[in-house]
Design a protein around this motif. Structure first.
Motif, PDB file in Angstrom:
ATOM      1  N   PRO A 125     -42.564 -17.817   8.857  1.00 19.84           N
ATOM      2  CA  PRO A 125     -41.407 -16.975   9.189  1.00 19.84           C
ATOM      3  C   PRO A 125     -40.286 -17.142   8.173  1.00 19.84           C
ATOM      4  N   THR A 127     -36.831 -17.917   8.047  1.00 20.50           N
ATOM      5  CA  THR A 127     -35.889 -18.525   8.982  1.00 20.50           C
ATOM      6  C   THR A 127     -34.451 -18.255   8.544  1.00 20.50           C
ATOM      7  N   GLU A 131     -27.382 -13.804  10.938  1.00 17.80           N
ATOM      8  CA  GLU A 131     -27.667 -12.469  10.405  1.00 17.80           C
ATOM      9  C   GLU A 131     -26.534 -11.950   9.525  1.00 17.80           C
ATOM     10  N   CYS A 135     -29.463 -11.163   4.872  1.00 13.00           N
ATOM     11  CA  CYS A 135     -30.793 -11.584   4.400  1.00 13.00           C
ATOM     12  C   CYS A 135     -31.538 -10.416   3.757  1.00 13.00           C
ATOM     13  N   GLY A 307     -32.784  -8.291   9.822  1.00 16.11           N
ATOM     14  CA  GLY A 307     -32.336  -8.930  11.058  1.00 16.11           C
ATOM     15  C   GLY A 307     -33.506  -9.549  11.786  1.00 16.11           C
ATOM     16  N   TYR A 308     -33.221 -10.272  12.852  1.00 13.47           N
ATOM     17  CA  TYR A 308     -34.275 -10.929  13.625  1.00 13.47           C
ATOM     18  C   TYR A 308     -35.297  -9.904  14.121  1.00 13.47           C
ATOM     19  N   GLY A 309     -36.566 -10.235  13.925  1.00 15.64           N
ATOM     20  CA  GLY A 309     -37.653  -9.355  14.337  1.00 15.64           C
ATOM     21  C   GLY A 309     -38.167  -8.449  13.241  1.00 15.64           C
ATOM     22  N   GLU A 331     -41.948 -12.596   9.296  1.00 17.15           N
ATOM     23  CA  GLU A 331     -40.991 -12.073  10.271  1.00 17.15           C
ATOM     24  C   GLU A 331     -39.713 -12.899  10.203  1.00 17.15           C
ATOM     25  N   VAL A 332     -38.568 -12.222  10.263  1.00 18.04           N
ATOM     26  CA  VAL A 332     -37.289 -12.914  10.262  1.00 18.04           C
ATOM     27  C   VAL A 332     -37.061 -13.503  11.658  1.00 18.04           C
ATOM     28  N   MET A 333     -36.824 -14.814  11.684  1.00 17.87           N
ATOM     29  CA  MET A 333     -36.655 -15.519  12.963  1.00 17.87           C
ATOM     30  C   MET A 333     -35.457 -16.445  12.874  1.00 17.87           C
ATOM     31  N   PRO A 334     -34.821 -16.727  14.020  1.00 19.50           N
ATOM     32  CA  PRO A 334     -33.691 -17.672  14.018  1.00 19.50           C
ATOM     33  C   PRO A 334     -34.130 -19.040  13.505  1.00 19.50           C
TER      34      PRO A 334
END
Length: 335
Positions: A125, A127, A131, A135, A307-309, A331-334
């Motif tokens: 991912p 990380t 946001e 990114c 962004g996330y997801g 995938e962008v994840m926290p």
């Protein structure tokens, strides 16, 4: 020959992968890791190539190769340095932050030293702690070198290229201006870099590899839709020999160093900055370029940063449509 690192120890365990990316064979009886193979390339390369031939003919035990299981081919490297082969990208990104492009950038490459202690696999991912940091992906090509002597010229430097791969050089765009204003370069704005599941020897690329340039389309998808289809061989101002020689001007380069091309970037045939894939253009290999074009045409950027997801996929295919390096898909994840 295609090489990958599978889980096992901090530096993984080396595997030879079939041309179609379907199978692999363990290489531990020859050498345990890719870095160890590079350190003794003259001894290991013929043995690994023989193993690859046996794998292609089904003459040895083999296992299914799953790209999602692969680490970065070099999970940590002695050096990761990223260049600026595509000056069109540099020009657009500098315009986005109100900076002019000096004429010297067309004959003197830019290069920064990235973090090489935590190199991420293709399916790891992306990380992100915030946001608001902006990114962005940056789809690139990279090479891995043998030892390079200080002062090596560009032509000789081409002979030091052992392997070729793909990169997602993740950038935090909203942190970059503040860091560059300090006059000391990127640090926090360049988090962990992601690499293709396999690296390949230049001969694996056939006629597409010419003079330190890779003449194929770099495919970038965002959330399943085409985002970039840049031609990597076009508008490549600096070949990899030139980038390596630039780095070696004042120092030696150690075996296992990874050198990046910078974001692959094309103009439209008429010389304009380029159009999105959805508008019939070749699109972009990073979001910052599309935002810059939107600013030029509409007065303000419209496309958001990642962004996330969000899921980024980067891949390159040969003339028959087969994946060469496997796909980087993160995938962008926290964080």
């Amino acid at each position: 020959m295609k090489l990958a690192s599978l889980p096992g120890g901090r530096d993984g365990r080396l595997a030879v992968v079939s041309t179609d990316l379907a199978w692999y064979a363990e290489a531990a009886h020859i050498v345990p890791t890719l870095q160890a193979a590079i350190d003794e390339w003259d001894r290991c390369e013929p043995l690994l190539r023989a193993l690859a031939t046996e794998l292609e003919h089904g003459a040895i035990p083999r296992e299914r190769f799953h790209e999602r299981e692969a680490l970065a081919p070099l999970p940590r490297a002695y050096q990761w340095a990223d260049g600026s082969a595509y000056v069109n990208h540099v020009e657009l990104v500098r315009k986005a932050r109100g900076a002019e492009l000096p004429d010297s950038f067309w004959h003197d490459p830019l290069m920064y030293q990235g973090g090489s202690d935590d190199l991420r696999g293709a399916r790891a991912p992306i990380t992100l702690a915030d946001e608001a940091w902006g990114c962005d992906m940056e789809a690139e090509i990279c090479v891995v070198t043998s030892d390079v002597a200080q002062g090596t010229d560009a032509g000789t430097a081409l002979n030091s290229i052992l392997l070729v791969g793909l990169v997602n050089d993740v950038s935090l765009r909203n942190l970059i201006p503040g860091e560059l204003a300090k006059g000391f370069g990127f640090v926090q704005s360049k988090p962990a870099t992601h690499f293709s599941p396999v690296f390949v020897t230049p001969d694996e690329l056939g006629e597409a590899w010419q003079g330190g340039r890779l003449n194929l389309t770099l495919r970038v998808d965002l959330n399943g839709a085409p985002f970039g289809r840049a031609e990597a061989g076009e508008e490549c101002t600096f070949d990899f020999g030139t980038l390596i020689a630039h780095l070696a001007r004042t120092r030696r380069i150690g075996a296992g160093s990874i050198i990046g091309s910078g974001t692959v970037s094309n103009r439209d045939p008429g010389g304009t900055p380029g159009r999105p894939c959805a508008a019939g253009g070749r699109g972009y290999s990073c979001i910052a370029e599309q935002r810059m074009v939107e600013t030029i045409e509409q007065g303000a950027p419209v496309t958001p940063f990642l962004g996330y997801g969000d899921v980024v996929r980067i891949e390159m295919r040969d003339a028959r449509g087969h994946s060469i390096f496997g796909a980087i898909e993160g995938e962008v994840m926290p964080a």
